[in-house]
Design a protein around this motif. Structure first.
Motif, short mmCIF file in Angstrom:
data_model
loop_
_atom_site.label_atom_id
_atom_site.label_comp_id
_atom_site.label_asym_id
_atom_site.label_seq_id
_atom_site.Cartn_x
_atom_site.Cartn_y
_atom_site.Cartn_z
N GLY A 227 28.66 107.32 -32.62
CA GLY A 227 28.14 108.37 -31.68
C GLY A 227 28.36 108.26 -30.20
N GLN A 228 27.61 109.04 -29.46
CA GLN A 228 27.77 108.85 -28.04
C GLN A 228 27.33 107.49 -27.56
OE1 GLN A 228 25.98 112.09 -25.92
NE2 GLN A 228 26.50 111.57 -23.99
N ASP A 229 26.18 107.12 -28.07
CA ASP A 229 25.58 105.91 -27.59
C ASP A 229 26.02 104.75 -28.26
OD1 ASP A 229 24.10 107.13 -25.37
OD2 ASP A 229 22.56 107.55 -26.94
N GLY A 230 26.80 104.82 -29.58
CA GLY A 230 27.32 103.80 -30.40
C GLY A 230 28.40 102.92 -29.67
N ASP A 253 35.23 96.80 -28.74
CA ASP A 253 35.52 98.32 -27.54
C ASP A 253 34.89 97.31 -26.23
OD1 ASP A 253 32.66 97.54 -27.64
OD2 ASP A 253 32.38 99.75 -28.56
N GLY A 254 34.61 95.98 -26.14
CA GLY A 254 34.36 95.44 -24.78
C GLY A 254 32.75 95.57 -24.42
N CYS A 255 32.11 96.38 -25.31
CA CYS A 255 30.65 96.59 -24.92
C CYS A 255 29.76 95.68 -25.69
CB CYS A 255 30.32 97.98 -24.92
SG CYS A 255 31.35 98.91 -23.86
N ALA A 256 28.53 95.55 -25.12
CA ALA A 256 27.55 94.72 -25.86
C ALA A 256 26.26 95.96 -25.76
CB ALA A 256 26.94 93.64 -25.19
N LYS A 257 25.54 96.25 -26.73
CA LYS A 257 24.55 97.24 -27.02
C LYS A 257 23.19 96.56 -27.24
CE LYS A 257 27.60 100.63 -26.70
NZ LYS A 257 27.60 101.94 -25.72
N LEU A 258 22.11 96.86 -26.48
CA LEU A 258 20.87 96.46 -26.68
C LEU A 258 20.18 97.61 -27.70
CD1 LEU A 258 18.78 94.29 -26.32
CD2 LEU A 258 18.13 95.48 -24.34
N LYS A 265 17.38 102.93 -31.85
CA LYS A 265 18.17 103.75 -30.62
C LYS A 265 18.66 102.49 -29.94
CE LYS A 265 15.08 107.69 -30.34
NZ LYS A 265 14.37 108.53 -29.37
N VAL A 266 19.98 102.96 -29.01
CA VAL A 266 20.34 102.08 -28.15
C VAL A 266 19.71 102.22 -26.67
CG1 VAL A 266 22.36 101.52 -26.70
CG2 VAL A 266 22.62 102.14 -29.19
N VAL A 267 19.14 101.16 -26.23
CA VAL A 267 18.48 100.93 -24.91
C VAL A 267 18.90 100.28 -23.92
CG1 VAL A 267 16.39 101.19 -26.19
CG2 VAL A 267 16.99 98.91 -25.79
N GLY A 268 20.39 100.04 -24.07
CA GLY A 268 21.07 99.40 -22.91
C GLY A 268 22.44 98.96 -23.25
N ALA A 269 23.30 99.03 -22.41
CA ALA A 269 24.86 98.75 -22.56
C ALA A 269 25.05 98.04 -21.51
CB ALA A 269 25.46 99.89 -22.58
N PHE A 270 26.03 96.91 -21.81
CA PHE A 270 26.63 96.02 -20.83
C PHE A 270 28.08 95.73 -21.21
CE2 PHE A 270 22.41 94.86 -22.71
CZ PHE A 270 21.70 94.86 -21.44
N SER A 271 28.80 95.77 -20.04
CA SER A 271 30.30 95.44 -20.08
C SER A 271 30.88 95.01 -18.79
CB SER A 271 31.10 96.86 -20.63
OG SER A 271 31.00 97.66 -19.47
#
Length: 400
Positions: A227-230, A253-258, A265-271
């Protein structure tokens, strides 16, 4: 040079003769007299022309540097997994391409148990919570459990292609995940079995939120948050904080998700921007997240990327605090249990320790001649595996 000699010279394209030197004009004795005037002693002291260049002895010393206390080399192929026993920290188990797992003593490398009978490379091998049992699993899906004291196989089961294997933290219960998205659970050695199909895991998400952290994390490994945040690709790694309220995931995909485990729910994204795989066989592959982890003593998280960047983030503000550079892609990271030191292994064959408060490297251990594929550590030692051996490094040294 006369005309006959000049005609004997073949010129190519637009070449032309600039000057002709007659070697007969210089006699050997005259050349020797000229060399007597040269001071060869000054040649070695001519400024700093050799600065930045390594001598042959220095290069050999660097190539032979081995900081390890022990090398275990019983495997005849690449070593894919290694684990230390949690009860005493005196034993290790390693599995490899030779379709075997070995249980051996960390102090001297003596083999206590050879786990045979697998059909493919052993990619998972670990001790139970009390170190009395060892589980080994191969790529084909054959799982075996061994009793360390009696050195006998007490249980086996075969599933589909095996992705991961995990013991319950306080009971003889074994979990496994396969590439079809299913999770298996057994009581050992009775063999009572329960399966979680991928569809059921997703549909009953809220029903197992309150389970212990190891259950939550292992079940969540079967879900790709889309989805949009995943994530926009497959998960590569996952970690939970110590109270089980937050989960950190990494992806190709090069991202880390909190992720908030209670709400999902995704509460943070890091790249990191612009990274490419560094030191890997395919330099053009994307900068995937290879490992993630929570610090137990400070509100910090660490994210390791394939481009060699170790990123330290503030969990409260989600701001980047430090970038720790590596010469090659990072394979795995692990926080120390009671400090702000995070350890990494990378494709350049080195094990490094970093102080997350300052971002400075506090120690570096070398000895592997190939890329390190994984490592595990306790309070005193770190055990790293590469293509054909396992090395034990003692971390309690004056230089720390």
């Amino acid at each position: 040079m006369d005309n006959s000699e000049e005609s004997a010279i073949e010129l190519h394209g637009d070449e032309e003769i600039i000057e002709v030197i007659d070697l007969n004009d210089t006699e050997p004795d005259d050349l020797a007299d000229d060399l007597e005037d040269v001071d060869f002693d000054d040649a070695g002291n001519a400024g700093d022309d050799n600065d930045g260049w390594e001598t042959e002895d220095e290069m050999e010393a660097e190539a032979e540097q081995d900081d390890s206390d022990l090398t275990f080399s019983k495997h005849t192929g690449s070593v894919f997994c290694v684990s230390l026993d949690p009860a005493t920290n005196n034993l290790a188990v390693s599995g490899g391409e030779d379709d075997k797992a070995y249980v051996w003593r960390v102090s001297d490398g003596e083999v206590l148990l050879e786990c045979t009978g697998h059909k493919d490379s052993v990619t998972c091998a670990m001790f139970s919570h009390d170190s009395s049992l060892v589980a080994s699993g191969d790529m084909s899906g054959l799982i075996k459990v061994w009793k360390v004291e009696t050195k006998e196989e007490i249980w086996s089961f075969e599933v589909g292609d095996l992705e991961w294997l995990e013991w319950h933290p306080c009971a003889p219960v074994l979990l496994a995940g396969t590439n079809d998205g299913n999770v298996w659970m057994w009581k050992i050695p009775a063999g009572d079995c329960k399966t979680f199909q991928k569809k059921r895991i997703v549909e009953n998400y809220q029903s197992w939120i309150g389970l212990p952290r190891v259950w939550t994390s292992t079940l969540l490994q079967q879900i790709v948050f889309t989805g949009q945040d995943g994530h926009q690709g497959a998960l590569t790694c996952l970690a939970c904080n110590k109270d089980g309220s937050l989960m950190l995931t990494g992806s190709v995909d090069g991202c880390a998700k909190l992720i908030n485990i209670t709400t999902g729910k995704v509460v943070g994204a890091f790249s990191v921007e612009g990274g490419k795989g560094k030191g890997s066989k395919d330099e053009e592959e994307s900068n995937s997240v290879e490992s993630v982890g929570f610090c137990n003593v400070l509100p910090l998280i660490a994210v390791a990327y394939l481009d060699g960047t170790l990123a330290i983030y503030d969990l409260s503000t989600q701001a980047l605090r430090h970038r720790c550079r590596h010469e090659a892609g990072i394979v795995h990271l692990q926080w120390e249990q009671s400090s702000s030191v995070v350890s990494t292994c990378s494709l350049d064959g080195a094990l490094r320790l970093w102080d997350a408060r300052s971002g400075n490297m506090v120690a570096e251990y070398k000895g592997h001649t190939a890329e390190i594929l994984d490592f595990t550590m306790n309070r005193y030692d770190s055990t790293a595996r590469c293509q054909d051996c396992v090395k034990v490094f003692c971390l309690q040294r004056p230089d720390r």
